[in-house]
Write a protein that holds these residues in place. Structure first.
Motif, PDB file in Angstrom:
ATOM      1  N   GLN A   1       0.711  -1.073   0.002  1.00  0.00           N
ATOM      2  CA  GLN A   1      -0.075   0.050  -0.011  1.00  0.00           C
ATOM      3  C   GLN A   1       0.800   1.180  -0.041  1.00  0.00           C
ATOM      4  OE1 GLN A   1       0.280  -2.032   2.398  1.00  0.00           O
ATOM      5  NE2 GLN A   1      -0.013  -1.084   4.459  1.00  0.00           N
ATOM      6  N   HIS A   2       2.322   1.012   0.187  1.00  0.00           N
ATOM      7  CA  HIS A   2       2.925   2.279   0.337  1.00  0.00           C
ATOM      8  C   HIS A   2       3.617   2.585  -1.218  1.00  0.00           C
ATOM      9  CE1 HIS A   2       3.223   2.255   4.512  1.00  0.00           C
ATOM     10  NE2 HIS A   2       3.561   1.104   4.498  1.00  0.00           N
ATOM     11  N   PHE A   3       3.332   1.638  -2.194  1.00  0.00           N
ATOM     12  CA  PHE A   3       3.663   2.062  -3.516  1.00  0.00           C
ATOM     13  C   PHE A   3       3.297   3.124  -4.288  1.00  0.00           C
ATOM     14  CE2 PHE A   3       5.302  -2.579  -4.637  1.00  0.00           C
ATOM     15  CZ  PHE A   3       6.212  -2.611  -3.533  1.00  0.00           C
ATOM     16  N   PRO A   4       1.928   3.675  -4.127  1.00  0.00           N
ATOM     17  CA  PRO A   4       1.344   4.604  -4.787  1.00  0.00           C
ATOM     18  C   PRO A   4       2.113   5.887  -4.260  1.00  0.00           C
ATOM     19  CG  PRO A   4      -0.332   3.287  -4.293  1.00  0.00           C
ATOM     20  CD  PRO A   4       0.714   2.675  -3.462  1.00  0.00           C
TER      21      PRO A   4
ATOM     22  N   VAL B   1      -3.258  -5.356  -8.582  1.00  0.00           N
ATOM     23  CA  VAL B   1      -4.707  -4.637  -8.798  1.00  0.00           C
ATOM     24  C   VAL B   1      -5.182  -5.030 -10.021  1.00  0.00           C
ATOM     25  CG1 VAL B   1      -5.238  -2.193  -9.351  1.00  0.00           C
ATOM     26  CG2 VAL B   1      -3.573  -2.506  -7.593  1.00  0.00           C
ATOM     27  N   MET B   2      -4.344  -5.393 -11.206  1.00  0.00           N
ATOM     28  CA  MET B   2      -4.952  -5.596 -12.403  1.00  0.00           C
ATOM     29  C   MET B   2      -5.573  -6.943 -12.304  1.00  0.00           C
ATOM     30  SD  MET B   2      -5.224  -3.221 -14.576  1.00  0.00           S
ATOM     31  CE  MET B   2      -4.341  -1.476 -15.017  1.00  0.00           C
ATOM     32  N   ILE B   3      -4.747  -8.065 -11.736  1.00  0.00           N
ATOM     33  CA  ILE B   3      -5.092  -9.229 -12.041  1.00  0.00           C
ATOM     34  C   ILE B   3      -6.002  -9.678 -10.878  1.00  0.00           C
ATOM     35  CG2 ILE B   3      -4.299 -11.533 -12.395  1.00  0.00           C
ATOM     36  CD1 ILE B   3      -1.757  -9.967 -13.827  1.00  0.00           C
ATOM     37  N   ASP B   4      -5.491  -9.493  -9.644  1.00  0.00           N
ATOM     38  CA  ASP B   4      -6.100 -10.149  -8.484  1.00  0.00           C
ATOM     39  C   ASP B   4      -7.301  -9.105  -8.056  1.00  0.00           C
ATOM     40  OD1 ASP B   4      -4.110 -11.898  -8.532  1.00  0.00           O
ATOM     41  OD2 ASP B   4      -3.063 -11.001  -6.784  1.00  0.00           O
ATOM     42  N   GLY B   5      -7.339  -8.021  -8.686  1.00  0.00           N
ATOM     43  CA  GLY B   5      -8.507  -7.188  -8.372  1.00  0.00           C
ATOM     44  C   GLY B   5      -8.485  -6.776  -6.958  1.00  0.00           C
ATOM     45  N   GLN B   6      -7.162  -6.446  -6.388  1.00  0.00           N
ATOM     46  CA  GLN B   6      -7.389  -5.518  -5.154  1.00  0.00           C
ATOM     47  C   GLN B   6      -7.413  -4.251  -5.460  1.00  0.00           C
ATOM     48  OE1 GLN B   6      -3.533  -7.513  -3.499  1.00  0.00           O
ATOM     49  NE2 GLN B   6      -3.764  -6.061  -1.667  1.00  0.00           N
ATOM     50  N   ILE B   7      -7.815  -3.406  -4.207  1.00  0.00           N
ATOM     51  CA  ILE B   7      -7.958  -1.972  -4.432  1.00  0.00           C
ATOM     52  C   ILE B   7      -7.085  -1.389  -3.189  1.00  0.00           C
ATOM     53  CG2 ILE B   7      -9.504  -0.096  -4.425  1.00  0.00           C
ATOM     54  CD1 ILE B   7     -11.399  -1.562  -5.757  1.00  0.00           C
ATOM     55  N   ILE B   8      -6.052  -0.595  -3.683  1.00  0.00           N
ATOM     56  CA  ILE B   8      -5.296  -0.335  -2.717  1.00  0.00           C
ATOM     57  C   ILE B   8      -5.608   1.154  -2.016  1.00  0.00           C
ATOM     58  CG2 ILE B   8      -2.647   0.842  -2.128  1.00  0.00           C
ATOM     59  CD1 ILE B   8      -2.115  -1.394  -4.364  1.00  0.00           C
ATOM     60  N   SER B   9      -5.761   1.299  -0.653  1.00  0.00           N
ATOM     61  CA  SER B   9      -6.158   2.704   0.112  1.00  0.00           C
ATOM     62  C   SER B   9      -5.154   2.924   0.776  1.00  0.00           C
ATOM     63  CB  SER B   9      -7.519   2.681   0.590  1.00  0.00           C
ATOM     64  OG  SER B   9      -7.496   1.819   1.551  1.00  0.00           O
ATOM     65  N   TYR B  10      -4.738   4.234   1.019  1.00  0.00           N
ATOM     66  CA  TYR B  10      -3.669   4.615   2.001  1.00  0.00           C
ATOM     67  C   TYR B  10      -4.086   5.955   2.447  1.00  0.00           C
ATOM     68  CZ  TYR B  10       1.048   5.893   3.123  1.00  0.00           C
ATOM     69  OH  TYR B  10       2.219   6.394   3.724  1.00  0.00           O
ATOM     70  N   TRP B  11      -4.135   5.941   3.718  1.00  0.00           N
ATOM     71  CA  TRP B  11      -4.170   7.331   4.011  1.00  0.00           C
ATOM     72  C   TRP B  11      -3.314   8.315   4.768  1.00  0.00           C
ATOM     73  CZ3 TRP B  11      -9.121   9.245   3.887  1.00  0.00           C
ATOM     74  CH2 TRP B  11     -10.332   8.490   3.584  1.00  0.00           C
TER      75      TRP B  11
ATOM     76  N   ILE C   1      -6.305  12.941   4.119  1.00  0.00           N
ATOM     77  CA  ILE C   1      -6.476  12.919   2.339  1.00  0.00           C
ATOM     78  C   ILE C   1      -5.965  11.335   2.135  1.00  0.00           C
ATOM     79  CG2 ILE C   1      -4.801  13.672   0.696  1.00  0.00           C
ATOM     80  CD1 ILE C   1      -4.380  16.240   2.134  1.00  0.00           C
ATOM     81  N   GLY C   2      -6.714  11.133   1.248  1.00  0.00           N
ATOM     82  CA  GLY C   2      -6.506   9.425   0.891  1.00  0.00           C
ATOM     83  C   GLY C   2      -5.993   9.574  -0.772  1.00  0.00           C
ATOM     84  N   ILE C   3      -5.114   8.075  -0.635  1.00  0.00           N
ATOM     85  CA  ILE C   3      -4.539   8.025  -1.804  1.00  0.00           C
ATOM     86  C   ILE C   3      -5.231   6.622  -2.266  1.00  0.00           C
ATOM     87  CG2 ILE C   3      -2.483   7.298  -3.068  1.00  0.00           C
ATOM     88  CD1 ILE C   3      -1.740   9.725  -2.252  1.00  0.00           C
ATOM     89  N   GLU C   4      -5.615   6.466  -3.457  1.00  0.00           N
ATOM     90  CA  GLU C   4      -6.469   5.364  -3.686  1.00  0.00           C
ATOM     91  C   GLU C   4      -6.147   4.897  -5.219  1.00  0.00           C
ATOM     92  OE1 GLU C   4     -10.564   4.800  -2.744  1.00  0.00           O
ATOM     93  OE2 GLU C   4     -10.197   2.914  -2.959  1.00  0.00           O
TER      94      GLU C   4
ATOM     95  N   VAL D   1      -4.001  11.251 -11.104  1.00  0.00           N
ATOM     96  CA  VAL D   1      -4.626  10.007 -11.204  1.00  0.00           C
ATOM     97  C   VAL D   1      -4.389   9.071  -9.911  1.00  0.00           C
ATOM     98  CG1 VAL D   1      -3.628  10.021 -13.440  1.00  0.00           C
ATOM     99  CG2 VAL D   1      -2.316   9.026 -12.194  1.00  0.00           C
ATOM    100  N   LEU D   2      -3.502   9.215  -8.988  1.00  0.00           N
ATOM    101  CA  LEU D   2      -3.840   8.209  -7.839  1.00  0.00           C
ATOM    102  C   LEU D   2      -4.381   8.747  -6.531  1.00  0.00           C
ATOM    103  CD1 LEU D   2       0.055   6.831  -7.962  1.00  0.00           C
ATOM    104  CD2 LEU D   2      -1.930   6.161  -9.063  1.00  0.00           C
TER     105      LEU D   2
END
Lengths: 116, 635
Positions: free
Chosen positions: B3-6, B52-62, B76-79, B130-131
């Protein structure tokens, strides 16, 4: 009470758009952009205002029931917006100086090498 | 961990921007810092493909771990869902390739260290948009991006047009930012939150009242400015032509995509307005006008980069049109075209930059015969030109095909002739695109080599490698549409149409179900390719085009008199003699007959693009007024 703020803000926005659309002096165009910014800031601050609310700081005194405060988020937004507006103005004026050096005029109808 | 990647992929770009100021004087340090920043950013995005693309996970980060309190987002969220990642991948790829190209390219300018500061700021701003999962954060990043782009437009001190282009860009661009900020403020006033997921949920519950209709119109137009949809396109043409080519790649391939992304988020996700047929018609109309007006403007251009700029907006028109169709295949075609647009437009701008680097000019009249001196650049240009015109093995064909199919299916579904006409406009635009690239190819790479260009050399290897990578990607995305769809496009389409997961990931499980109980997905996120096409469609298309041409000719005949003065003998009837020796058709004027017959239209359009900044502002304000009126009537 707040209606006055909104009317004022809309008037400022309208003035700004009018200036940007009709004034040929590029400095005046920059001023128009500034006026639009002020109108926007007024709208945002008005959105967060509560009649009779206190400042949103809790460290100073104890809380009493029935006490409420103004929304702090729009104030933060306004602050950001003011900073951005100042940057826009500074950058636009820099470009105005350069344009005057290169074209010898501030008239937007003469600064049109790029057209068609 | 993941979740830290974005946030990291945004931060490395900004960190790189500040480091370059410190160490950028030395060329090696500069190259190292910029390479590290863009490579890390790209690698982090690629690492997210699997989850995200293949497993369909959604990454959220506050940010700062300010998680929501009792259903209210306070931080402020990053998603990152598949749609955000799709645009993130696009952005980081273009930034990386264009950055590598710039190392050598920018040596012709003064202060390259400052160039890379602004370059990374622009890249970071776009990634931030975009993120991000926060409306005001998007606005701030929009401003960071716009400033960096304006400064980069004005960067070339030796280009006499750069300051003018930058000033116009700043004035009209800040108009767009104003619209976005006003829309954001109104949304905050209504929902008391800036979090995208929560706004989406609350707007479903509260319904759309007049204030929100107004806010929608403002946000839509504001992002439209960033995508340079039609009344705002002149500034894009100015800016592209004045900016260094590697920046044109970013402005065309990346900057406009934030506008497209914003329009998708606002209309599909926040206000869910795309379910209404009136809103679909509106977006399709804007897209069609953009693609047609800009492609005809491009026919009249005499500058390589300005011509490319008009084509860029014309292709954005395709993307907006197919997004407006709001069917699964329409969105898939639009997103596919978005990725293709970044690739082929980037490639074309880089070849234009290579020509400029080698010859010092982009004026079509002064160039010619460069294929003999720069064979690789010429080949790369051909790849880009084939891709943008939709010639089969290349990527433009696939996405344009999907767009045509989507428009026809829409026409069949709604039974309206208007959507069939959309396909006709799209095909005609594609033909005109090909025509204008034939002209460019003829006048730049073929024909006679001017004497001044005898000593031109091929561009350095470090500039050719990014171009070859882009060309290879153009071909790969063209021949492997199945893979692209499976891993990149379809997850993004699903994320666009079914956003419940996005809301739940941000606001906690069950939030979407509680707020979106009565909303149904706009369309089934499934589609099939029309693999074997129906010849009847093509017959109908042919008849329609034939009828259109006949009508146009009849109208043209009735209005044409002796009043039109013929400026050049080449338009006159040739009887004999030697007069014609002096009126040869130059490579840059290959379609003189075509242009002559459409001279009225082209003159009107040419005069309308007057170059006066007040006019452009007036267009913008009128456009906003029209969109507001349209929304109030139909929404």
């Amino acid at each position: 009470m707040m209606l006055v703020n909104y009317i004022g803000a809309v008037l400022l926005l309208a003035t700004g758009f009018y200036v940007m659309m009709t004034k040929e002096n590029i400095i005046k165009i920059v001023i128009g952009m500034g006026i639009i910014d002020y109108g926007l800031n007024l709208i945002i601050v008005s959105i967060g205002f509560n009649e009779g609310g206190t400042a949103p700081i809790f460290t100073m005194s104890e809380l009493k029931p029935g006490m409420y405060f103004v929304d702090p988020v729009p104030q933060a937004l306004t602050l950001t917006s003011i900073v951005i507006g100042a940057c826009v103005t500074a950058m636009a004026l820099t470009l105005c100086i350069k344009l005057y050096e290169e074209y010898g005029t501030l008239n937007s109808s003469h600064i049109r090498r790029l057209r068609g | 961990m993941i979740q830290h990647f974005p946030i990291l992929s945004i931060m490395v770009l900004f960190l790189g921007a500040f480091l370059v100021v410190l160490v950028g004087r030395s060329r090696i340090a500069r190259t190292a810092v910029v390479s590290a920043a863009v490579l890390t950013s790209f690698a982090l995005m690629v690492a997210l493909i699997k989850p995200v693309m293949i497993d369909g996970q959604i990454i959220s980060y506050w940010m700062g771990n300010w998680a929501p309190v009792s259903g209210y987002a306070i931080g402020i969220g990053i998603e990152v869902d598949a749609l955000s990642l799709f645009f993130g991948l696009l952005v980081s790829l273009a930034v990386m390739l264009s950055g590598f190209y710039s190392f050598k390219y920018i040596t012709q300018d003064d202060s390259p260290d400052l160039f890379f500061t602004l370059y990374l700021m622009l890249a970071g701003g776009v990634m931030g948009i975009v993120l991000s999962g926060d409306l005001f954060n998007i606005f701030v990043m929009l401003e960071v991006m716009t400033f960096a782009a304006v400064a980069l437009t004005a960067f070339r001190s030796w280009n006499p047009n750069a300051r003018e282009a930058a000033f116009k860009y700043l004035v009209v661009g800040s108009l767009g930012s104003t619209f976005v900020l006003l829309g954001t403020a109104l949304v905050y006033g209504q929902c008391h939150t800036l979090n995208l997921a929560q706004i989406s949920g609350l707007l479903s519950v509260n319904g759309i009242n007049p204030t929100m209709t107004f806010a929608f119109a403002l946000l839509f137009t504001g992002f439209g400015v960033k995508a340079f949809m039609t009344p705002f396109h002149p500034i894009a043409a100015d800016a592209h032509a004045a900016a260094p080519s590697s920046v044109s790649v970013l402005i065309s391939g990346v900057f406009t995509k934030t506008g497209v992304y914003g329009i998708i988020r606002v209309s599909y996700f926040l206000f869910k307005s795309m379910g209404m047929s009136s809103m679909q018609t509106g977006l399709v109309f804007i897209g069609c006008v953009s693609m047609f007006v800009c492609v005809t403007m491009a026919l009249n251009q005499h500058d390589f980069k300005r011509l490319l700029a008009f084509h860029s907006i014309s292709q954005i028109g395709y993307i907006l049109t197919s997004l407006g169709l709001c069917s699964a295949i329409g969105i898939a075609g639009g997103l596919y075209h978005a990725i293709n647009h970044t690739l082929f437009k980037g490639l074309l701008f880089l070849t234009a930059g290579a020509v400029l680097y080698a010859t010092g000019t982009t004026k079509l009249e002064k160039l010619g015969g460069l294929a003999r001196r720069m064979p690789q650049t010429a080949a790369l240009f051909m790849v880009g030109a084939f891709s943008i015109s939709g010639i089969p093995p290349f990527n433009g064909f696939v996405s344009k095909w999907m767009i045509y199919q989507a428009a026809y299916e829409k026409a069949a579904e709604t039974g309206s002739i208007g959507y069939a006409f959309v396909t006709v406009i799209a095909v005609v635009t594609s033909v005109l695109t090909l025509a204008s690239f034939v002209k460019v190819g003829q006048s730049v790479f073929f024909g006679e080599l001017p004497v001044e260009l005898e000593n031109v050399k091929e561009t350095p290897l470090s500039m050719r490698i990014p171009m070859w990578i882009m060309a290879a990607l153009c071909l790969l995305t063209g021949v492997l549409p199945g893979l692209m769809q499976q891993y990149i496009i379809n997850p993004a389409v699903r994320a666009t149409l079914d956003y419940k997961g996005y809301i739940d990931a941000m606001m906690g499980e069950g939030y979407a179900a509680a707020h979106l109980a009565d909303t149904v997905p706009l369309a089934e996120a499934k589609y099939t390719f029309a693999g074997a096409w129906d010849p009847a469609f093509w017959l109908v298309l042919f008849v329609i085009v034939l009828l259109g041409v006949t009508v146009a000719m009849m109208i043209g005949k009735s209005g044409r008199g002796a009043a039109t003065a013929i400026a050049d003998d080449k338009h006159d009837t040739f009887f004999g003699g030697e007069k014609n020796t002096f009126s040869q058709v130059g490579g840059g004027d290959l379609f003189w007959g075509f242009k002559y017959n459409f001279r009225r239209y082209l003159n009107v359009m040419g005069n309308a693009h007057s170059g006066v900044v007040n006019d452009y502002v007036t267009w913008g304000v009128i456009d906003l007024a029209l969109i507001i009126v349209y929304c109030f009537i139909f929404m």
